[in-house]
Write a protein that holds these residues in place. Sequence first.
Motif, short mmCIF file in Angstrom:
data_model
loop_
_atom_site.label_atom_id
_atom_site.label_comp_id
_atom_site.label_asym_id
_atom_site.label_seq_id
_atom_site.Cartn_x
_atom_site.Cartn_y
_atom_site.Cartn_z
N ARG A 115 -2.66 -42.40 15.26
CA ARG A 115 -2.32 -41.12 15.92
C ARG A 115 -2.42 -39.95 14.85
O ARG A 115 -3.23 -38.92 15.27
N ARG A 116 -2.26 -40.10 13.78
CA ARG A 116 -2.52 -39.09 12.68
C ARG A 116 -4.14 -39.12 12.50
O ARG A 116 -4.57 -37.73 12.14
N LYS A 117 -4.94 -40.12 12.38
CA LYS A 117 -6.33 -39.96 12.36
C LYS A 117 -6.82 -39.14 13.23
O LYS A 117 -7.82 -38.36 13.01
N LEU A 118 -6.50 -39.10 14.53
CA LEU A 118 -6.93 -38.52 15.85
C LEU A 118 -6.68 -36.98 15.57
O LEU A 118 -7.31 -36.03 15.98
N GLU A 119 -5.55 -36.58 14.75
CA GLU A 119 -5.37 -35.22 14.44
C GLU A 119 -6.37 -34.64 13.53
O GLU A 119 -6.70 -33.51 13.58
N HIS A 120 -6.49 -35.35 12.36
CA HIS A 120 -7.46 -34.70 11.18
C HIS A 120 -8.82 -35.11 11.20
O HIS A 120 -9.47 -34.87 10.40
N THR A 121 -9.37 -36.32 12.00
CA THR A 121 -10.63 -36.51 11.93
C THR A 121 -11.28 -36.83 13.38
O THR A 121 -10.74 -36.42 14.47
N SER A 135 -13.09 -33.91 29.24
CA SER A 135 -12.11 -34.63 30.00
C SER A 135 -11.98 -35.94 29.49
O SER A 135 -10.83 -36.61 29.22
N GLU A 136 -12.99 -36.54 29.16
CA GLU A 136 -13.26 -38.05 28.77
C GLU A 136 -12.72 -38.00 27.41
O GLU A 136 -11.86 -39.04 27.03
N LEU A 137 -13.04 -37.07 26.48
CA LEU A 137 -12.29 -36.60 25.01
C LEU A 137 -10.73 -36.77 25.12
O LEU A 137 -10.01 -37.44 24.28
N GLN A 138 -10.52 -36.00 26.18
CA GLN A 138 -8.81 -35.77 26.08
C GLN A 138 -8.28 -37.35 26.56
O GLN A 138 -7.18 -37.38 26.07
N GLN A 139 -8.93 -37.81 27.27
CA GLN A 139 -8.40 -39.14 27.85
C GLN A 139 -8.23 -40.15 26.48
O GLN A 139 -6.98 -40.80 26.39
N ARG A 156 -9.37 -25.31 24.64
CA ARG A 156 -9.30 -24.21 23.73
C ARG A 156 -9.17 -24.82 22.20
O ARG A 156 -9.70 -24.27 21.33
N LYS A 157 -8.41 -25.76 22.01
CA LYS A 157 -8.10 -26.35 20.58
C LYS A 157 -9.46 -26.97 20.11
O LYS A 157 -9.87 -26.69 18.87
N VAL A 158 -10.01 -27.82 21.04
CA VAL A 158 -11.17 -28.51 20.72
C VAL A 158 -12.29 -27.44 20.10
O VAL A 158 -13.18 -27.48 19.25
N GLN A 159 -12.42 -26.46 20.91
CA GLN A 159 -13.58 -25.36 20.92
C GLN A 159 -13.48 -24.59 19.28
O GLN A 159 -14.45 -24.03 19.00
N LYS A 160 -12.12 -24.65 19.03
CA LYS A 160 -11.98 -24.00 17.75
C LYS A 160 -12.50 -24.81 16.61
O LYS A 160 -12.45 -24.13 15.40
N VAL A 161 -12.52 -25.95 16.66
CA VAL A 161 -12.81 -26.72 15.36
C VAL A 161 -14.31 -26.98 15.53
O VAL A 161 -15.15 -27.56 16.13
N SER A 162 -14.83 -26.06 14.45
CA SER A 162 -16.35 -25.93 14.29
C SER A 162 -17.10 -27.25 13.79
O SER A 162 -16.59 -27.84 12.95
N PRO A 187 -21.18 -32.84 13.58
CA PRO A 187 -21.25 -33.44 12.00
C PRO A 187 -20.19 -33.40 11.39
O PRO A 187 -19.91 -34.15 10.11
N ARG A 188 -18.90 -32.84 11.77
CA ARG A 188 -17.96 -32.67 11.20
C ARG A 188 -16.93 -34.03 11.41
O ARG A 188 -16.50 -34.38 12.38
N ALA A 189 -16.55 -34.50 10.12
CA ALA A 189 -15.76 -35.89 10.10
C ALA A 189 -14.12 -35.49 9.96
O ALA A 189 -13.28 -35.91 10.56
N VAL A 190 -13.93 -34.58 9.27
CA VAL A 190 -12.68 -33.93 8.79
C VAL A 190 -12.30 -32.80 9.78
O VAL A 190 -13.08 -31.69 9.82
N LEU A 191 -11.26 -32.47 10.58
CA LEU A 191 -11.06 -31.47 11.37
C LEU A 191 -10.01 -30.46 10.71
O LEU A 191 -9.33 -30.77 10.18
N HIS A 192 -10.82 -29.12 10.94
CA HIS A 192 -9.99 -28.07 10.63
C HIS A 192 -10.38 -26.79 11.24
O HIS A 192 -11.66 -26.60 11.71
N PRO A 193 -9.31 -26.49 11.93
CA PRO A 193 -7.93 -26.92 11.95
C PRO A 193 -7.77 -28.19 12.54
O PRO A 193 -8.52 -28.41 13.31
N PRO A 194 -6.69 -28.91 12.15
CA PRO A 194 -6.54 -30.29 12.88
C PRO A 194 -5.97 -30.12 14.27
O PRO A 194 -5.38 -29.02 14.62
N LEU A 195 -6.18 -30.92 15.20
CA LEU A 195 -5.72 -31.00 16.31
C LEU A 195 -4.18 -31.63 16.30
O LEU A 195 -4.07 -33.13 16.39
#
Length: 208
Positions: A115-121, A135-139, A156-162, A187-195
């Motif tokens: 669960r933490r990995k989905l927040e930050h990666t 929607s499929e990503l949200q699932q 909105r949160k997903v679109q904030k992560v470049s 290309p981004r492996a580490v999410l900033h900001p995290p979800l």
Amino acid sequence: MEPFAGDQALPGGFLNNAGEDILDAAQRELREEADLDPSRLHLEQLGTYGAPGRDPRGRVVSVAYLAIAPGLPEPVAGTDAAGASWVLADDVLAGCVKVAFDHRRIVADGVERARRKLEHTSLATAFCGETFTISELQQVYEAVWGVHLDPRNFYRKVQKVSGFILPAGGERKTTGGRPARLFRAGPRAVLHPPLVRPEPPSDDEGDR
């Protein structure tokens, strides 16, 4: 075997010899006990478990690994495993499935790590197709986090992560709705900001 004969357990075993690497042993046990190909998995060390009494037969220290991969085949029992199958983590955590030793705690730690990995990666995109809808990503997030997410807030949160996801062009028809835009993994492996996961409702909120 006793003292947990008939209970389910995570695949595992002892080092073959003093010269065997711990990761090599984990990969070997996956092959021997579940017939899973370690090359298809992302394996990472989860934790070390050595509380006195965790194995009534004697003092045993275990190093647990978390294996992550989409589209895994059915496991096949081998060597000293009487059977092998996928089991819902929720059933283990709820006590519906009886597991040996302290394996329920290890499962709980593994679920929390995932669960933490989905927040930050960007791991969640590996469980979607080459192209996918929001929607499929949200699932994927809902399945791993065990929560229901508001679609507009998630979008909105997903679109904030470049660089997390990129437009793939085209649309996919959805049941009873407008066609949804298609995306692909960026290309981004580490999410900033995290979800960040939503906070679970408090007991008071649950009673309302």
